[in-house]
Design an enzyme around this catalytic site. Structure first.
Site, PDB file in Angstrom:
ATOM      1  N   ARG A 143      14.320 -81.184 -49.656  1.00 32.52           N
ATOM      2  CA  ARG A 143      15.298 -81.177 -49.082  1.00 32.52           C
ATOM      3  C   ARG A 143      15.808 -82.025 -47.810  1.00 32.52           C
ATOM      4  NH1 ARG A 143      17.333 -77.107 -45.445  1.00 32.52           N
ATOM      5  NH2 ARG A 143      15.843 -75.681 -45.718  1.00 32.52           N
TER       6      ARG A 143
ATOM      7  N   TYR B 232      41.256 -91.178 -47.989  1.00 39.28           N
ATOM      8  CA  TYR B 232      40.641 -90.388 -48.995  1.00 39.28           C
ATOM      9  C   TYR B 232      40.774 -88.872 -48.902  1.00 39.28           C
ATOM     10  CZ  TYR B 232      36.817 -88.171 -51.780  1.00 39.28           C
ATOM     11  OH  TYR B 232      36.328 -87.132 -52.780  1.00 39.28           O
TER      12      TYR B 232
ATOM     13  N   ASP C 233      34.192 -95.619 -43.729  1.00 37.92           N
ATOM     14  CA  ASP C 233      33.803 -95.426 -44.973  1.00 37.92           C
ATOM     15  C   ASP C 233      33.959 -96.748 -45.827  1.00 37.92           C
ATOM     16  OD1 ASP C 233      33.879 -94.748 -47.910  1.00 37.92           O
ATOM     17  OD2 ASP C 233      34.861 -92.964 -47.633  1.00 37.92           O
TER      18      ASP C 233
ATOM     19  N   LYS D 129      29.889 -94.411 -56.573  1.00 39.20           N
ATOM     20  CA  LYS D 129      30.705 -95.563 -56.811  1.00 39.20           C
ATOM     21  C   LYS D 129      30.175 -96.985 -56.884  1.00 39.20           C
ATOM     22  CE  LYS D 129      33.710 -92.232 -56.104  1.00 39.20           C
ATOM     23  NZ  LYS D 129      33.406 -91.329 -55.178  1.00 39.20           N
TER      24      LYS D 129
END
Length: 392
Positions: A56, A109, A181, A206
């Protein structure tokens, strides 16, 4: 040790020697790592010594992807996450505190819109949405508590492009951080840090991955800013997975080739669709008709404009639904940046949170369809999209 279970566990945990380095980074599919002392573990958890303790926090496969993305974006550091939204959440929450303010694009977005409603509003953070392609509108949106300006290299889904350098100059003069972004452009077409941005995020799902087979994100920037965002990501459980990191590394090896093909295909499709029956407007930064074509030409690599375009269909929402139902080569699916051409209707998917009035203010018409152009033969794509737009 004579017990079978003990011997089996110990033997199956031995790491073999590998004198010859593997061509691909191994998948370190482990949740935890052996340490020699409590002090070592504490130092690892505080990132004050090199190494790994718990996946983690960090993992060698994550680290390989982080080093690669940092190099390709020209940054000091990177932290990979479970998704693009985990990266966005980490940057925003590490920059803003209760009572502070963020400026975002009107066309942004839908996940950012969702983050605002689900987390920021209830945490006492405020947001103003403006047309970030208009510098005066950005300037007018500043408040005394503005700490963050959020941009997208190419906006989702309208393909609008802000002048990143000009917004950075404005924001820095007022003490605000600029986050970009860069998902639509990818590190191959644009490096926003070189334009003055403070931090960059990616949905590695993506273009970085490129095959619709992973979910991931990344935060890229200075060591100090990435470390601050990492603390949010770790404590919110937004960590990456080793397999996803491996798949993203695989994707990066062909990113340049894929982006060139995506861009060439998108330009061919955009030119063919512009002015075609059933299509009111084509939005693609590579077209001279695009409102920010000049910004695209000087911001993106070698005249390429990426694989994302949007089309406004004459006939509104019913036309959009008919279009999606008529596709034979392209696929009606969410997401983007894949080998397959993917089409979606933002008003009913990524931007479903917005009212009709909010959609209009963001420049999203009811008949807008977002198209992520894939790697298929361009003639097949043109024929399919033209036929769907004409309803034939």
């Amino acid at each position: 040790m004579t017990g079978f279970a003990t011997r089996a566990i110990r033997a199956a945990s031995r790491v073999p020697d590998a004198p010859q380095p593997p061509i691909n980074v191994p998948i370190y599919q482990t949740s935890t790592f052996e340490v020699e002392s409590a002090t070592e573990l504490a130092e690892l958890l505080e990132f004050s010594r090199p190494g790994h303790s718990y996946s983690r926090y960090s993992n060698p496969t994550h680290a390989a992807l982080e080093m690669t993305l940092a190099e390709l974006e020209g940054s000091e550091a990177c932290h990979v996450t479970a998704s693009g939204m985990a990266a966005i959440h980490g940057v925003v929450l590490s920059t803003l505190r209760a009572g502070e303010h963020m400026i975002v694009p009107r066309a942004v977005y839908g996940g950012v819109v969702g983050l605002t409603g689900a987390i920021l509003d209830r945490s006492g953070m405020t947001t103003t949405a403006v047309d970030t392609t208009v510098l005066d509108a950005v300037e007018d949106a500043f408040e005394p508590g503005t700490r963050l300006v959020w941009l997208e290299t190419i906006s989702n889904p309208t393909t609008a492009m802000a002048d990143i350098g000009a917004v950075v100059e404005l924001a820095h003069a007022r003490g605000a951080v600029v986050a970009v972004d860069n998902t639509f452009a990818s590190p191959y077409l644009c490096n926003p840090l070189a334009l003055g941005a403070d931090v960059v995020v990616h949905s590695t799902t993506k273009y970085v991955g490129g095959h619709s087979d992973l979910t991931g994100g990344a935060i890229v920037g200075s060591a100090e800013r990435v470390a601050a965002a990492r603390q949010i990501v770790i404590n919110a459980g937004g960590n990456a997975a080793p397999l996803e990191a491996f798949l993203a590394l695989r994707g990066l090896k062909t990113l340049a080739l894929r982006m060139e093909r995506h861009s060439a295909n998108a330009m061919a499709v955009a030119c063919a669709l512009e002015g075609a029956p059933g299509i009111a407007r084509v939005l693609y930064p590579g077209l001279t008709s695009h409102p920010q074509h000049e910004i695209a030409a000087r911001t993106l690599r070698d005249g390429m404009a990426g694989g994302m375009l949007s089309i406004d269909l004459a006939g509104g929402r019913p036309a959009g639904e008919r279009f999606l139902g008529g596709l034979r080569v392209a696929v009606h699916a969410t997401s983007l940046g894949s080998a397959e051409t993917l089409c979606s209707h933002p008003a009913s998917s990524s931007h479903r949170q917005l009212s009709e009035a909010d959609l209009a203010r963001a420049g999203l018409t009811p008949g807008m369809v977002r198209v992520s152009i894939g790697l298929e033969d361009p003639d097949d794509l043109v024929a399919d999209l033209l036929a769907s737009a004409a309803g034939t």
